[in-house]
Design an enzyme around this catalytic site. Structure first.
Site, PDB file in Angstrom:
ATOM      1  N   ASP A 116      26.980 -21.368 -39.787  1.00 22.89           N
ATOM      2  CA  ASP A 116      27.989 -21.904 -38.871  1.00 22.89           C
ATOM      3  C   ASP A 116      28.036 -23.427 -39.006  1.00 22.89           C
ATOM      4  OD1 ASP A 116      26.167 -23.318 -36.962  1.00 22.89           O
ATOM      5  OD2 ASP A 116      25.442 -21.304 -36.502  1.00 22.89           O
ATOM      6  N   HIS A 158      21.804 -22.125 -46.972  1.00 17.30           N
ATOM      7  CA  HIS A 158      22.297 -20.751 -47.154  1.00 17.30           C
ATOM      8  C   HIS A 158      23.822 -20.681 -47.202  1.00 17.30           C
ATOM      9  CE1 HIS A 158      18.260 -18.824 -45.629  1.00 17.30           C
ATOM     10  NE2 HIS A 158      18.187 -19.291 -46.852  1.00 17.30           N
TER      11      HIS A 158
HETATM   12  P1  OAD Z   1      16.009 -14.807 -37.386  1.00 16.86           P
HETATM   13  O1  OAD Z   1      16.979 -13.926 -36.668  1.00 16.86           O
HETATM   14  O2  OAD Z   1      15.102 -14.202 -38.372  1.00 16.86           O
HETATM   15  O3  OAD Z   1      15.077 -15.544 -36.315  1.00 16.86           O
HETATM   16  C1  OAD Z   1      15.635 -16.179 -35.197  1.00 16.86           C
HETATM   17  C2  OAD Z   1      14.509 -16.882 -34.444  1.00 16.86           C
HETATM   18  O4  OAD Z   1      15.089 -17.587 -33.364  1.00 16.86           O
HETATM   19  C3  OAD Z   1      13.454 -15.935 -33.850  1.00 16.86           C
HETATM   20  O5  OAD Z   1      12.157 -16.420 -34.156  1.00 16.86           O
HETATM   21  C4  OAD Z   1      13.724 -15.998 -32.344  1.00 16.86           C
HETATM   22  O6  OAD Z   1      12.534 -15.900 -31.568  1.00 16.86           O
HETATM   23  C5  OAD Z   1      14.343 -17.364 -32.189  1.00 16.86           C
HETATM   24  N1  OAD Z   1      15.279 -17.503 -31.065  1.00 16.86           N
HETATM   25  C6  OAD Z   1      16.124 -16.587 -30.540  1.00 16.86           C
HETATM   26  N2  OAD Z   1      16.816 -17.098 -29.520  1.00 16.86           N
HETATM   27  C7  OAD Z   1      16.406 -18.390 -29.386  1.00 16.86           C
HETATM   28  C8  OAD Z   1      16.741 -19.460 -28.495  1.00 16.86           C
HETATM   29  N3  OAD Z   1      17.653 -19.317 -27.530  1.00 16.86           N
HETATM   30  N4  OAD Z   1      16.103 -20.641 -28.659  1.00 16.86           N
HETATM   31  C9  OAD Z   1      15.170 -20.806 -29.637  1.00 16.86           C
HETATM   32  N5  OAD Z   1      14.820 -19.839 -30.487  1.00 16.86           N
HETATM   33  C10 OAD Z   1      15.426 -18.644 -30.373  1.00 16.86           C
HETATM   34  O7  OAD Z   1      16.870 -16.000 -38.007  1.00 16.86           O
HETATM   35  P2  OAD Z   1      16.497 -17.016 -39.171  1.00 16.86           P
HETATM   36  O8  OAD Z   1      15.046 -17.349 -39.123  1.00 16.86           O
HETATM   37  O9  OAD Z   1      17.465 -18.127 -39.105  1.00 16.86           O
HETATM   38  O10 OAD Z   1      19.820 -15.569 -44.416  1.00 16.86           O
HETATM   39  O11 OAD Z   1      16.796 -16.145 -40.448  1.00 16.86           O
HETATM   40  C11 OAD Z   1      16.626 -16.718 -41.727  1.00 16.86           C
HETATM   41  C12 OAD Z   1      17.632 -16.137 -42.680  1.00 16.86           C
HETATM   42  O12 OAD Z   1      17.532 -14.714 -42.677  1.00 16.86           O
HETATM   43  C13 OAD Z   1      19.075 -16.393 -42.320  1.00 16.86           C
HETATM   44  O13 OAD Z   1      19.520 -17.652 -42.768  1.00 16.86           O
HETATM   45  C14 OAD Z   1      19.794 -15.283 -43.004  1.00 16.86           C
HETATM   46  C15 OAD Z   1      18.871 -14.158 -42.664  1.00 16.86           C
HETATM   47  O14 OAD Z   1      18.867 -13.063 -43.494  1.00 16.86           O
HETATM   48  C16 OAD Z   1      20.818 -15.098 -45.179  1.00 16.86           C
HETATM   49  O15 OAD Z   1      21.717 -14.400 -44.749  1.00 16.86           O
HETATM   50  C17 OAD Z   1      20.708 -15.520 -46.593  1.00 16.86           C
END
Ligand code: OAD
Length: 230
Positions: A91, A106
């Site tokens: 985004d 990404h």
């Molecule tokens: P995830 O969905 O794996 O993790 C999201 C994290 O955000 C988790 O650790 C939650 O605990 C935390 N979280 C949720 N709500 C929150 C809030 N309000 N405040 C703070 N933290 C919060 O997402 P990513 O780690 O971004 O890649 O995932 C990495 C990659 O995996 C993405 O870029 C995507 C995905 O597959 C591709 O599509 C290539």
């Protein structure tokens, strides 16, 4: 001047209404990664993949940046040293929140990429299957998203920033996807202090010097205010 490198993930945009991937009910509970986030999935069923990203693009277009995005933009503007934001998010909420320089490792929902010649252009609201590339006319338009099995963008630049970081922060990311999950180790090896800001402990939590748990709209503005007050 201290250099700060910040990695963000889906958690920072959660309170703007954009779904995360791995939380209960997240995107990967509703869709199979192999179907919508791999080159093989796109080759098999491009209409399904375009529909998935068209829906996410529409949602992101109406989403508003939250207090965490705005706080990071303020840090970038007011910190005397460099503040590099590297995001796994596709985004544009960092930019909408006022951030100046953001590395989208990404990719981005608002860009299209030609799979034939590599040309990039602003994505239309709805991408269609077989849309011609404006540069080479090949019917090879795809979302400019890095899929599993593909190389994330700007890695040389990111690793150069990490090697010069004094402070590294990971915000709202589960630490399950590499190479991003390895940035904390890289930064620590270069001598940086490391901090995790997340709703709950990530898979790599033990590698951080400091942890702050809670919703990003609370923890990030607090952290930024402390940094700027010091
Ligand atoms: P995830 O969905 O794996 O993790 C999201 C994290 O955000 C988790 O650790 C939650 O605990 C935390 N979280 C949720 N709500 C929150 C809030 N309000 N405040 C703070 N933290 C919060 O997402 P990513 O780690 O971004 O890649 O995932 C990495 C990659 O995996 C993405 O870029 C995507 C995905 O597959 C591709 O599509 C290539």
């Amino acid at each position: 001047m201290e250099k700060i490198v910040i990695l963000t993930g889906a958690g920072i945009s959660a309170e703007s209404g954009l779904g995360t991937f791995r939380d209960a009910g997240g995107l990967w509970a509703q869709h199979r990664i192999e179907d919508v986030a791999t080159p093989e999935g796109f080759a098999r069923d491009p209409a399904l993949v375009q529909a998935f990203y068209n829906a996410r693009r529409a949602k992101a277009a109406t989403a508003r940046p939250n207090a965490a995005h705005v706080a990071l933009a303020r840090l970038q503007a007011d910190w005397p040293g460099a503040v590099v934001i590297v995001t796994q998010n596709v985004d544009d909420l960092h930019e909408k929140g006022g951030a100046q320089e953001v590395l989208h490792m990404h990719g981005r929902l608002d860009q299209a990429l030609c799979a034939a010649c590599g040309h990039r252009w602003p994505a239309p609201e709805e991408m269609e299957v077989g849309e011609p590339c404006p540069a080479c006319r090949a019917p090879s338009a795809r979302p400019d998203i890095v899929w599993f099995g593909e190389m994330p963008y700007d890695m040389d630049e990111v690793f150069a920033h990490l090697s010069g970081a004094d402070l590294f922060a990971a915000i709202g990311t589960s630490g399950q996807v590499y190479p991003a999950a390895g940035f904390v180790q890289e930064a620590a090896a270069a001598g940086a202090r490391t901090v995790e800001l997340n709703l709950e402990p990530s898979a790599t939590v033990s590698q951080f010097d400091e942890t702050r748990f809670g919703p990003a709209t609370r923890t990030v503005p607090e952290w930024v205010a402390e940094l700027l007050a010091d």
